[in-house]
Design a protein around this motif. Structure first.
Motif, PDB file in Angstrom:
ATOM      1  N   GLY A  72       0.809  -1.218   0.079  1.00 60.39           N
ATOM      2  CA  GLY A  72      -0.037   0.035   0.218  1.00 60.39           C
ATOM      3  C   GLY A  72       0.895   1.382   0.225  1.00 60.39           C
ATOM      4  N   ALA A  73       1.791   1.219   0.704  1.00 62.79           N
ATOM      5  CA  ALA A  73       2.791   2.289   0.745  1.00 62.79           C
ATOM      6  C   ALA A  73       3.485   2.637  -0.504  1.00 62.79           C
ATOM      7  CB  ALA A  73       3.648   2.217   1.976  1.00 62.79           C
ATOM      8  N   VAL A  74       3.914   1.674  -0.957  1.00 64.72           N
ATOM      9  CA  VAL A  74       4.675   1.823  -2.208  1.00 64.72           C
ATOM     10  C   VAL A  74       3.855   2.341  -3.373  1.00 64.72           C
ATOM     11  CG1 VAL A  74       5.606   0.524  -4.365  1.00 64.72           C
ATOM     12  CG2 VAL A  74       6.554  -0.172  -1.993  1.00 64.72           C
ATOM     13  N   VAL A  75       2.570   1.756  -3.526  1.00 63.24           N
ATOM     14  CA  VAL A  75       1.567   2.302  -4.444  1.00 63.24           C
ATOM     15  C   VAL A  75       1.179   3.718  -3.980  1.00 63.24           C
ATOM     16  CG1 VAL A  75      -0.975   2.046  -5.027  1.00 63.24           C
ATOM     17  CG2 VAL A  75       0.458  -0.093  -4.782  1.00 63.24           C
ATOM     18  N   MET A  76       1.141   4.060  -2.929  1.00 55.34           N
ATOM     19  CA  MET A  76       0.584   5.489  -2.577  1.00 55.34           C
ATOM     20  C   MET A  76       1.754   6.588  -2.830  1.00 55.34           C
ATOM     21  SD  MET A  76      -1.648   7.220  -1.763  1.00 55.34           S
ATOM     22  CE  MET A  76      -2.967   7.416  -0.539  1.00 55.34           C
ATOM     23  N   GLU A  77       3.087   6.111  -2.420  1.00 52.32           N
ATOM     24  CA  GLU A  77       4.218   6.868  -2.993  1.00 52.32           C
ATOM     25  C   GLU A  77       4.658   6.928  -4.515  1.00 52.32           C
ATOM     26  OE1 GLU A  77       6.120   8.717  -0.782  1.00 52.32           O
ATOM     27  OE2 GLU A  77       4.592   8.103   0.876  1.00 52.32           O
ATOM     28  N   SER A  78       4.104   5.899  -4.934  1.00 48.92           N
ATOM     29  CA  SER A  78       4.775   6.239  -6.473  1.00 48.92           C
ATOM     30  C   SER A  78       3.689   6.670  -7.268  1.00 48.92           C
ATOM     31  CB  SER A  78       4.786   4.799  -7.062  1.00 48.92           C
ATOM     32  OG  SER A  78       3.506   3.953  -7.118  1.00 48.92           O
ATOM     33  N   ARG A  81      -1.111  11.672  -4.814  1.00 46.00           N
ATOM     34  CA  ARG A  81      -2.466  11.971  -4.584  1.00 46.00           C
ATOM     35  C   ARG A  81      -3.144  12.353  -5.967  1.00 46.00           C
ATOM     36  NH1 ARG A  81      -5.272  12.402   0.636  1.00 46.00           N
ATOM     37  NH2 ARG A  81      -6.875  12.800  -0.760  1.00 46.00           N
ATOM     38  N   SER A  82      -4.156  11.652  -6.326  1.00 49.65           N
ATOM     39  CA  SER A  82      -4.636  12.004  -7.714  1.00 49.65           C
ATOM     40  C   SER A  82      -6.280  11.299  -7.489  1.00 49.65           C
ATOM     41  CB  SER A  82      -4.002  11.124  -8.872  1.00 49.65           C
ATOM     42  OG  SER A  82      -4.082   9.960  -8.978  1.00 49.65           O
ATOM     43  N   PRO A  83      -7.048  11.743  -8.617  1.00 50.22           N
ATOM     44  CA  PRO A  83      -8.264  11.033  -8.212  1.00 50.22           C
ATOM     45  C   PRO A  83      -8.460   9.789  -8.439  1.00 50.22           C
ATOM     46  CG  PRO A  83      -8.425  13.008  -9.495  1.00 50.22           C
ATOM     47  CD  PRO A  83      -7.020  12.860  -9.445  1.00 50.22           C
ATOM     48  N   ALA A  84      -7.569   9.366  -9.338  1.00 47.77           N
ATOM     49  CA  ALA A  84      -7.571   7.676  -9.587  1.00 47.77           C
ATOM     50  C   ALA A  84      -6.905   7.169  -8.291  1.00 47.77           C
ATOM     51  CB  ALA A  84      -6.860   7.295 -10.886  1.00 47.77           C
ATOM     52  N   MET A  85      -6.040   7.721  -7.516  1.00 48.79           N
ATOM     53  CA  MET A  85      -5.361   7.049  -6.536  1.00 48.79           C
ATOM     54  C   MET A  85      -6.414   7.085  -5.415  1.00 48.79           C
ATOM     55  SD  MET A  85      -2.780   5.548  -5.704  1.00 48.79           S
ATOM     56  CE  MET A  85      -2.840   4.483  -4.342  1.00 48.79           C
ATOM     57  N   ASP A  86      -7.053   7.931  -5.300  1.00 49.71           N
ATOM     58  CA  ASP A  86      -8.089   8.295  -4.229  1.00 49.71           C
ATOM     59  C   ASP A  86      -9.106   7.227  -4.350  1.00 49.71           C
ATOM     60  OD1 ASP A  86      -6.969  10.245  -2.875  1.00 49.71           O
ATOM     61  OD2 ASP A  86      -8.121  11.685  -3.798  1.00 49.71           O
ATOM     62  N   THR A  87      -9.749   6.805  -5.532  1.00 48.02           N
ATOM     63  CA  THR A  87     -10.687   5.999  -6.001  1.00 48.02           C
ATOM     64  C   THR A  87     -10.355   4.629  -5.543  1.00 48.02           C
ATOM     65  OG1 THR A  87     -11.618   7.366  -7.878  1.00 48.02           O
ATOM     66  CG2 THR A  87     -12.177   4.833  -7.903  1.00 48.02           C
ATOM     67  N   ALA A  88      -8.966   4.291  -6.073  1.00 44.72           N
ATOM     68  CA  ALA A  88      -8.215   2.856  -5.764  1.00 44.72           C
ATOM     69  C   ALA A  88      -8.306   2.919  -4.234  1.00 44.72           C
ATOM     70  CB  ALA A  88      -7.035   2.730  -6.384  1.00 44.72           C
ATOM     71  N   ASN A  89      -7.826   3.760  -3.624  1.00 43.52           N
ATOM     72  CA  ASN A  89      -7.928   3.787  -2.023  1.00 43.52           C
ATOM     73  C   ASN A  89      -9.131   3.717  -1.590  1.00 43.52           C
ATOM     74  OD1 ASN A  89      -7.121   4.111   0.731  1.00 43.52           O
ATOM     75  ND2 ASN A  89      -6.051   6.101   0.493  1.00 43.52           N
ATOM     76  N   GLY A  90     -10.120   4.162  -1.662  1.00 45.07           N
ATOM     77  CA  GLY A  90     -11.438   3.957  -1.322  1.00 45.07           C
ATOM     78  C   GLY A  90     -11.798   2.759  -1.534  1.00 45.07           C
ATOM     79  N   LEU A  91     -11.459   2.085  -2.992  1.00 42.90           N
ATOM     80  CA  LEU A  91     -12.008   0.527  -3.127  1.00 42.90           C
ATOM     81  C   LEU A  91     -11.411  -0.361  -2.358  1.00 42.90           C
ATOM     82  CD1 LEU A  91     -13.667  -1.197  -5.029  1.00 42.90           C
ATOM     83  CD2 LEU A  91     -11.325  -1.121  -6.323  1.00 42.90           C
ATOM     84  N   LEU A  92      -9.891  -0.268  -2.054  1.00 47.09           N
ATOM     85  CA  LEU A  92      -9.189  -1.188  -1.242  1.00 47.09           C
ATOM     86  C   LEU A  92      -9.728  -1.133   0.169  1.00 47.09           C
ATOM     87  CD1 LEU A  92      -5.670  -0.809  -2.838  1.00 47.09           C
ATOM     88  CD2 LEU A  92      -7.333  -2.835  -3.023  1.00 47.09           C
ATOM     89  N   GLN A  93     -10.027   0.169   0.715  1.00 43.77           N
ATOM     90  CA  GLN A  93     -10.372   0.257   2.070  1.00 43.77           C
ATOM     91  C   GLN A  93     -11.874  -0.239   2.402  1.00 43.77           C
ATOM     92  OE1 GLN A  93      -9.625   3.645   4.418  1.00 43.77           O
ATOM     93  NE2 GLN A  93      -7.971   4.310   3.071  1.00 43.77           N
ATOM     94  N   GLY A  94     -12.751  -0.262   1.216  1.00 49.16           N
ATOM     95  CA  GLY A  94     -13.825  -0.650   1.351  1.00 49.16           C
ATOM     96  C   GLY A  94     -13.960  -2.327   1.186  1.00 49.16           C
ATOM     97  N   ILE A  95     -12.994  -2.938   0.376  1.00 48.46           N
ATOM     98  CA  ILE A  95     -12.879  -4.408   0.374  1.00 48.46           C
ATOM     99  C   ILE A  95     -12.206  -4.841   1.843  1.00 48.46           C
ATOM    100  CG2 ILE A  95     -11.402  -6.299  -0.334  1.00 48.46           C
ATOM    101  CD1 ILE A  95     -11.454  -4.746  -3.243  1.00 48.46           C
ATOM    102  N   THR A  96     -11.491  -3.956   2.449  1.00 47.76           N
ATOM    103  CA  THR A  96     -10.657  -4.313   3.891  1.00 47.76           C
ATOM    104  C   THR A  96     -12.109  -4.524   4.793  1.00 47.76           C
ATOM    105  OG1 THR A  96      -8.623  -3.322   3.166  1.00 47.76           O
ATOM    106  CG2 THR A  96      -9.086  -3.711   5.564  1.00 47.76           C
ATOM    107  N   ALA A  97     -12.633  -3.273   4.768  1.00 43.68           N
ATOM    108  CA  ALA A  97     -13.992  -3.433   5.534  1.00 43.68           C
ATOM    109  C   ALA A  97     -14.817  -4.374   5.429  1.00 43.68           C
ATOM    110  CB  ALA A  97     -14.625  -1.730   5.735  1.00 43.68           C
TER     111      ALA A  97
END
Length: 161
Positions: A72-78, A81-97
């Motif tokens: 997760g940190a590698v993806v976020m650092e590479s 912050r972008s709309p696509a990254m925020d969407t991916a972040n929300g999706l992964l956090q939704g899966i985690t929840a």
């Protein structure tokens, strides 16, 4: 296998967090969750597997959350912050929840209450939920909405200049 996947997604959620309070808040929840899960997993492994296999499975399981956090940190650092990254972040956090909820209700509580519902079991379950809700309520997890420039903080909203 399912618990290892759960741990990888938990770690990814931590790695994808963008604020220090957000990381610590999620870490507290994961540690509380992992203590119970790891203890139960260890008991089941010791009952049904030889010692060498228990050690190997335990080590692999212990590495899954840090592996997910690193991913997760590698993806976020590479990606930054972008709309696509925020969407991916929300999706992964939704899966985690969703995985948290599934494991809690269909694996842990289902097994606990399959032997009958006693007042002590029910009271301890409610106490656990209250403790987790209290920890979440005490955390100061600021959420930044990048497009509006608003920080939501607990009970009030502050405009970021």
């Amino acid at each position: 296998m399912a618990l290892s996947l759960d741990s990888v997604f938990e770690g990814m959620a931590v790695g994808l967090k963008t604020t220090t309070p957000g990381v610590w808040s999620l870490m507290v929840a994961i540690v509380a969750h992992e203590i119970v899960i790891s203890f139960g997993l260890g008991l089941q492994l010791v009952k049904h597997h030889p010692r060498r296999r228990v050690i190997i499975i335990g080590l692999v399981y212990a590495l899954m959350t840090p592996l997910g956090g690193t991913m997760g940190a590698v993806v976020m650092e590479s990606q930054g912050r972008s709309p696509a990254m925020d969407t991916a972040n929300g999706l992964l956090q939704g899966i985690t929840a969703g995985i948290f909820i599934y494991v809690t209700f269909f694996e842990i509580l289902n097994d606990e209450f399959s032997h009958g519902v006693t007042s002590a079991r029910l009271a301890m379950t409610v106490l656990g939920f209250v403790a987790m809700a209290t920890l979440k309520g005490l955390s100061n997890d600021d959420v930044l909405l990048p497009t509006e420039g608003i920080v939501l903080n607990g009970n009030w909203t502050t405009l970021v200049g």
